[in-house]
Design a protein around this motif. Structure first.
Motif, short mmCIF file in Angstrom:
data_model
loop_
_atom_site.label_atom_id
_atom_site.label_comp_id
_atom_site.label_asym_id
_atom_site.label_seq_id
_atom_site.Cartn_x
_atom_site.Cartn_y
_atom_site.Cartn_z
N LYS A 37 -5.41 -1.75 56.30
CA LYS A 37 -4.57 -1.50 55.28
C LYS A 37 -3.72 -2.67 54.78
O LYS A 37 -3.35 -2.88 53.40
CB LYS A 37 -3.64 -0.50 55.73
N GLN A 38 -3.01 -3.63 55.76
CA GLN A 38 -2.29 -4.85 55.17
C GLN A 38 -3.14 -5.70 54.45
O GLN A 38 -2.67 -6.32 53.48
CB GLN A 38 -1.70 -5.20 56.42
N LEU A 39 -4.18 -6.06 54.67
CA LEU A 39 -5.24 -6.75 54.28
C LEU A 39 -5.66 -6.44 52.76
O LEU A 39 -5.40 -7.02 51.90
CB LEU A 39 -6.53 -7.08 55.09
N GLU A 40 -5.87 -5.17 52.77
CA GLU A 40 -6.00 -4.52 51.24
C GLU A 40 -4.77 -4.66 50.67
O GLU A 40 -5.06 -4.84 49.12
CB GLU A 40 -6.44 -2.93 51.41
N GLU A 41 -3.56 -4.50 51.09
CA GLU A 41 -2.31 -4.30 50.25
C GLU A 41 -2.10 -5.98 49.83
O GLU A 41 -1.48 -6.11 48.49
CB GLU A 41 -1.34 -3.98 51.24
N SER A 42 -2.51 -6.84 50.57
CA SER A 42 -2.25 -8.30 50.26
C SER A 42 -3.16 -8.82 49.23
O SER A 42 -2.94 -9.63 48.36
CB SER A 42 -2.44 -9.13 51.34
N LEU A 43 -4.35 -8.22 49.02
CA LEU A 43 -5.40 -8.40 48.22
C LEU A 43 -5.28 -7.68 46.95
O LEU A 43 -5.54 -8.15 45.81
CB LEU A 43 -6.52 -8.07 48.58
N GLY A 44 -4.49 -6.33 47.15
CA GLY A 44 -4.55 -5.81 45.87
C GLY A 44 -5.81 -4.84 45.55
O GLY A 44 -5.86 -4.14 44.39
N VAL A 45 -6.75 -4.79 46.18
CA VAL A 45 -7.90 -3.98 46.18
C VAL A 45 -8.26 -3.23 47.46
O VAL A 45 -7.86 -3.62 48.49
CB VAL A 45 -9.05 -4.85 45.54
N GLN A 46 -9.18 -2.38 47.11
CA GLN A 46 -9.77 -1.37 48.41
C GLN A 46 -10.96 -2.12 48.84
O GLN A 46 -11.72 -2.34 48.14
CB GLN A 46 -10.07 -0.11 47.91
N LEU A 47 -10.87 -2.18 50.09
CA LEU A 47 -12.03 -3.16 50.77
C LEU A 47 -13.23 -2.08 51.32
O LEU A 47 -14.38 -2.48 51.30
CB LEU A 47 -11.68 -4.12 51.70
N PHE A 48 -12.93 -0.75 51.76
CA PHE A 48 -13.78 0.07 52.29
C PHE A 48 -13.33 1.45 51.92
O PHE A 48 -12.48 1.76 51.34
CB PHE A 48 -13.45 0.30 53.92
#
Length: 290
Positions: A37-48
């Protein structure tokens, strides 16, 4: 540099299962969920995409997976080049092969490798050999052991390990098959058990085509071990590499047929992406084969 989040992300890409990925990474599922979730927030996109039953990569996730694998590979290259001559190589290598290949080749390779590079971690995955090369091309694994196809992808490096003849096998005794196999067999009438795809299937298809004959396919299976099993039970004639037969507990229940012309032998070896050979870790493993 903290590569932990990328490693967690790659583990989830490989398993598409939070429970198995968290177990492999030695953290709790909730901790893995927070990290993603932190990774998605830092990228600004949903990964899964995820629900109660399934996990799948989004389009953005698939694109980020390419970056993540490249970044981890380059990190290993840079880190180990900086530490060269100072300390032992350290890091992780992912290896994929069939169960038969693990019996036949991996023990000798890994025993020497572990002695020389005790700080390199090895992740071993086993499965259908027909998936082996694709897993390397996709970046799922660093190295695989497989049969060399007639046409090799330009991005792949190959290193020969062994040659294994491709054999026709039949049950030891079978009242129905034995008369059909005597003299000049009518191959259009003989039940065949063949691989669904891969090197052996292409070669047997070419063999039949050259004889202007169409095989009577009784079953198409994934995995050569299953072919030996079905042949031993009398379901038909199969085609398998000798290396599989040598390691099969059912070898005494089948016989090798003397068929001409013989099928082209398997050229078995290591596969890796050429660009990954820049990594001192991958190169160290690669160099075990002489």
């Amino acid at each position: 540099m903290d590569t932990r989040s990328l490693k967690l992300f790659i583990s989830l890409c490989d398993t598409l299962h939070f429970g198995r990925a968290s177990e492999a990474c030695h953290i709790s599922p909730s901790a893995l969920t927070r990290a993603i979730k932190q990774l998605e927030e830092s990228l600004g996109v949903q990964l899964f995409e995820r629900d109660n039953r399934t996990v799948s990569l989004t389009r953005e996730g698939a694109r980020f997976q390419i970056y993540a694998r490249e970044a981890l590979t380059q990190w290993d290259v840079v880190r180990n080049s900086l530490l060269e001559g100072v300390q032992e190589l350290q890091g992780e290598i992912s290896v994929y092969c069939s169960v038969t290949a693990s019996y036949s080749f991996l023990y000798d390779i890994l025993s020497d490798f572990r002695k020389q590079h005790p700080r390199i971690e090895l992740k071993l995955h086993t499965g259908d050999p027909e998936n082996a090369i694709q897993r390397v091309l996709a970046g799922t694994d660093d190295i695989t052991i497989a049969a060399k196809p007639d046409t090799l992808n330009a991005s792949l490096a190959f290193k020969h390990i062994a040659t294994s003849p491709l054999l026709f096998i039949a049950p030891q005794k079978d009242l129905q098959l034995d008369p059909m196999l005597s003299g000049s067999p009518d191959w259009s009438a003989i039940p065949m058990i063949l691989s669904e795809e891969g090197v052996s299937r292409k070669r047997i298809d070419q063999w039949f085509k050259a004889r202007q004959s169409k095989p009577r396919i009784y079953a198409q299976v994934a995995g050569n071990e299953a072919i030996v099993s079905m042949v031993s039970l009398g379901f038909g004639v199969g085609v398998v590499p000798k290396i599989v037969l040598d390691n099969s507990p059912l070898a005494e229940r089948v016989r090798i047929l003397d068929i001409e012309p013989q099928l082209k032998a398997y050229d078995v070896g290591l596969f890796a992406l050429k660009k990954k050979l820049q990594s001192p870790l991958i190169d160290a493993f690669w160099s075990q084969i002489r």
